[in-house]
Motif scaffolding. Structure first.
Motif, short mmCIF file in Angstrom:
data_model
loop_
_atom_site.label_atom_id
_atom_site.label_comp_id
_atom_site.label_asym_id
_atom_site.label_seq_id
_atom_site.Cartn_x
_atom_site.Cartn_y
_atom_site.Cartn_z
N VAL A 1 -6.09 -3.28 -3.46
CA VAL A 1 -5.04 -2.33 -3.11
C VAL A 1 -3.78 -2.59 -3.94
CG1 VAL A 1 -3.45 -1.66 -1.26
CG2 VAL A 1 -5.89 -1.88 -0.79
N LEU A 2 -3.43 -3.84 -4.11
CA LEU A 2 -2.27 -4.18 -4.94
C LEU A 2 -2.45 -3.69 -6.37
CD1 LEU A 2 -1.37 -7.79 -3.72
CD2 LEU A 2 -0.01 -5.71 -3.44
N GLU A 3 -3.64 -3.88 -6.91
CA GLU A 3 -3.93 -3.41 -8.27
C GLU A 3 -3.87 -1.89 -8.36
OE1 GLU A 3 -4.73 -3.62 -12.27
OE2 GLU A 3 -4.25 -5.24 -10.87
N SER A 4 -4.39 -1.21 -7.34
CA SER A 4 -4.36 0.25 -7.34
C SER A 4 -2.94 0.79 -7.22
CB SER A 4 -5.23 0.78 -6.19
OG SER A 4 -5.32 2.18 -6.23
N LEU A 5 -2.09 0.07 -6.51
CA LEU A 5 -0.70 0.50 -6.37
C LEU A 5 0.05 0.47 -7.69
CD1 LEU A 5 0.30 -1.22 -3.00
CD2 LEU A 5 0.16 1.24 -3.42
N ARG A 6 -0.39 -0.37 -8.62
CA ARG A 6 0.30 -0.49 -9.91
C ARG A 6 -0.17 0.56 -10.91
NH1 ARG A 6 -1.40 -6.10 -9.20
NH2 ARG A 6 0.27 -7.27 -8.15
N ARG A 7 -1.18 1.33 -10.57
CA ARG A 7 -1.75 2.30 -11.51
C ARG A 7 -0.82 3.51 -11.67
NH1 ARG A 7 -5.75 -0.08 -14.44
NH2 ARG A 7 -7.14 -1.28 -13.09
N ASP A 8 -0.98 4.15 -12.82
CA ASP A 8 -0.13 5.31 -13.12
C ASP A 8 -0.35 6.45 -12.14
OD1 ASP A 8 0.96 3.99 -15.27
OD2 ASP A 8 -0.43 4.85 -16.74
N LEU B 1 -10.99 -4.00 6.11
CA LEU B 1 -10.33 -2.80 5.58
C LEU B 1 -8.92 -2.59 6.17
CD1 LEU B 1 -13.30 -0.29 5.29
CD2 LEU B 1 -12.13 -1.51 3.46
N PRO B 2 -8.75 -2.62 7.50
CA PRO B 2 -7.38 -2.46 8.02
C PRO B 2 -6.44 -3.59 7.59
CG PRO B 2 -9.01 -2.15 9.76
CD PRO B 2 -9.73 -2.72 8.59
N LEU B 3 -6.91 -4.84 7.73
CA LEU B 3 -6.04 -5.97 7.38
C LEU B 3 -5.72 -5.99 5.90
CD1 LEU B 3 -7.42 -8.98 9.49
CD2 LEU B 3 -5.29 -7.72 9.80
N GLY B 4 -6.74 -5.77 5.05
CA GLY B 4 -6.52 -5.83 3.61
C GLY B 4 -5.62 -4.72 3.11
N VAL B 5 -5.82 -3.50 3.61
CA VAL B 5 -4.98 -2.37 3.20
C VAL B 5 -3.54 -2.59 3.67
CG1 VAL B 5 -4.57 0.09 3.49
CG2 VAL B 5 -6.89 -0.75 3.09
N LEU B 6 -3.38 -3.02 4.91
CA LEU B 6 -2.04 -3.27 5.45
C LEU B 6 -1.32 -4.36 4.66
CD1 LEU B 6 -0.09 -2.49 7.73
CD2 LEU B 6 -1.10 -4.30 9.11
N ALA B 7 -2.03 -5.44 4.35
CA ALA B 7 -1.42 -6.53 3.59
C ALA B 7 -1.06 -6.08 2.18
CB ALA B 7 -2.37 -7.72 3.53
N GLY B 8 -1.94 -5.27 1.56
CA GLY B 8 -1.65 -4.81 0.20
C GLY B 8 -0.52 -3.80 0.15
N MET B 9 -0.46 -2.90 1.11
CA MET B 9 0.60 -1.89 1.13
C MET B 9 1.95 -2.49 1.47
SD MET B 9 -0.78 0.97 0.25
CE MET B 9 0.59 2.04 0.65
N ARG B 10 1.96 -3.58 2.21
CA ARG B 10 3.22 -4.23 2.61
C ARG B 10 3.27 -5.66 2.09
NH1 ARG B 10 4.22 -2.03 8.83
NH2 ARG B 10 3.83 0.18 8.37
N ALA B 11 3.03 -5.80 0.81
CA ALA B 11 3.00 -7.14 0.19
C ALA B 11 4.35 -7.83 0.36
CB ALA B 11 2.66 -7.00 -1.30
N GLY B 12 4.28 -9.11 0.73
CA GLY B 12 5.49 -9.89 0.91
C GLY B 12 6.12 -9.77 2.28
N SER B 13 5.56 -8.91 3.15
CA SER B 13 6.12 -8.73 4.49
C SER B 13 5.43 -9.67 5.48
CB SER B 13 5.94 -7.28 4.94
OG SER B 13 4.56 -7.00 5.13
N ALA B 14 5.90 -9.61 6.73
CA ALA B 14 5.27 -10.43 7.78
C ALA B 14 3.82 -10.00 7.99
CB ALA B 14 6.07 -10.28 9.07
N TRP B 15 3.54 -8.69 7.85
CA TRP B 15 2.16 -8.21 7.97
C TRP B 15 1.27 -8.85 6.91
CZ3 TRP B 15 0.65 -5.74 12.15
CH2 TRP B 15 1.58 -5.00 12.88
N ASP B 16 1.79 -8.94 5.70
CA ASP B 16 1.02 -9.53 4.61
C ASP B 16 0.73 -11.00 4.87
OD1 ASP B 16 -0.22 -10.02 2.18
OD2 ASP B 16 1.65 -10.16 1.05
#
Length: 314
Positions: free
Chosen positions: A204-211, A114-129
């Motif tokens: 998380v990435l999919e949810s970020l794209r939602r309206d 949960l922490p790793l997946g949420v962090l990676a999804g919220m900061r996609a393309g970053s060093a964390w991801d």
């Protein structure tokens, strides 16, 4: 809802019947004689014939199957060739050990994912991801038995902090159970956590794209509020789906880890039964594991309606 559950229960019965046919057929194709194997060096022809007759192995296969099925429908899965004890009792004795290990491993997996997946999804393309993705890739690639052996070498053999193997009942000795379950649960939980991390990130990435997420941001809500109330809530359904599959797989028996840590669960019992050609025990274990998988899947499906009010069962 009631009709949906009844329909799924009917489907589960059909699946279990199919599983019973497949397992019964395959196990009788395995070379060797289970009665001869159980007798070992104490072979006597009269005793051998009597045991085969009592087990029904001298009857045609079709008749053997329907006899077994009739008894199974009443909860009687037969008697173990090796121990002479009822299969149902032996399975129920081993189930708590596997269940406690599986649930503990799943909790560890969720604490990782949960922490790793949420962090990676919220900061996609970053060093964390990239870091979280790399860690999950390593976790998926490393076999759980290798991780288990490494944990034994470090925490048991080198530092002597935890026992290398064995089992204590949870309700009999909670502290003893906790000290024994840590290493095998870690070995399994790391692998499951790595798998879950990738799915959490994708959800998380999919949810970020939602309206609804874009609308929440346009309202000026804080990022923590958006993540908690909108992103995570929208990502729960796919996360729960994968988590349910992981739990069903773990309850199905973490066979290798149970062997490595001498954990007396369903996986170890199944392996021993296969090696000893214990037909009733193998058949009963596979049927129980299939039933567990079906029940967990049904509970996950019913949980969807709780997580997402738009989902209705009719």
């Amino acid at each position: 809802m009631v009709r949906y559950v009844a329909r799924r229960a009917g489907q589960a019965v059909v699946v279990l019947l199919g599983v019973s046919v497949i397992v019964f057929t395959l196990i009788h194709l395995v070379p060797g004689d289970p009665v001869r194997s159980a007798m070992g060096t104490r072979f006597d022809q009269a005793t051998y014939d009597a045991l085969r007759s009592r087990a029904g192995l001298d009857e045609p296969l079709v008749q053997q199957y329907f006899t077994y099925l009739g008894h199974a429908l009443t909860g009687d899965l037969g008697v173990s060739f090796r121990s002479g004890e009822p299969v149902t009792s032996l399975l129920l004795q081993r189930l708590p050990a596997t269940a406690s290990l599986a649930i503990t491993a799943l909790l560890i997996a969720l604490l990782i994912a949960l922490p790793l997946g949420v962090l990676a999804g919220m900061r996609a393309g970053s060093a964390w991801d990239y870091g979280a993705t790399g860690v999950s890739q390593v976790g998926v690639s490393v076999p759980d038995f290798w991780t288990g052996i490494l944990l034994i070498l470090v925490f048991a053999s080198t530092f002597g902090l935890l026992p290398p193997s064995g089992y204590e009942p949870l309700f009999g000795d909670p502290l003893g159970w906790a000290s024994h379950v840590v290493l095998p649960a870690l070995a399994v939980g790391v692998v499951s956590g790595a798998i879950l991390t990738r799915f959490v990130r994708g959800a998380v990435l999919e949810s970020l794209r939602r309206d609804y997420t874009r609308t929440a941001r346009s309202k000026g809500l804080r990022e923590s509020t958006i993540v908690r109330r909108h992103v995570l809530r929208g990502a729960l359904v796919p996360i729960v789906t994968v988590t349910g599959l992981q739990l069903a797989g773990l309850l199905g028996g973490v066979i290798v880890i149970e062997i490595v840590f001498a954990w007396p669960g369903l996986g170890q019992l199944t392996i021993e039964s296969v090696q000893n050609r214990d037909y009733p025990m193998v058949q009963g274990a596979v049927l129980l594991l299939a039933a567990i998988f079906l029940v967990v899947n049904l509970l996950v499906d019913l949980l969807y309606a709780v997580l997402d009010p738009r989902i209705r069962y009719s």
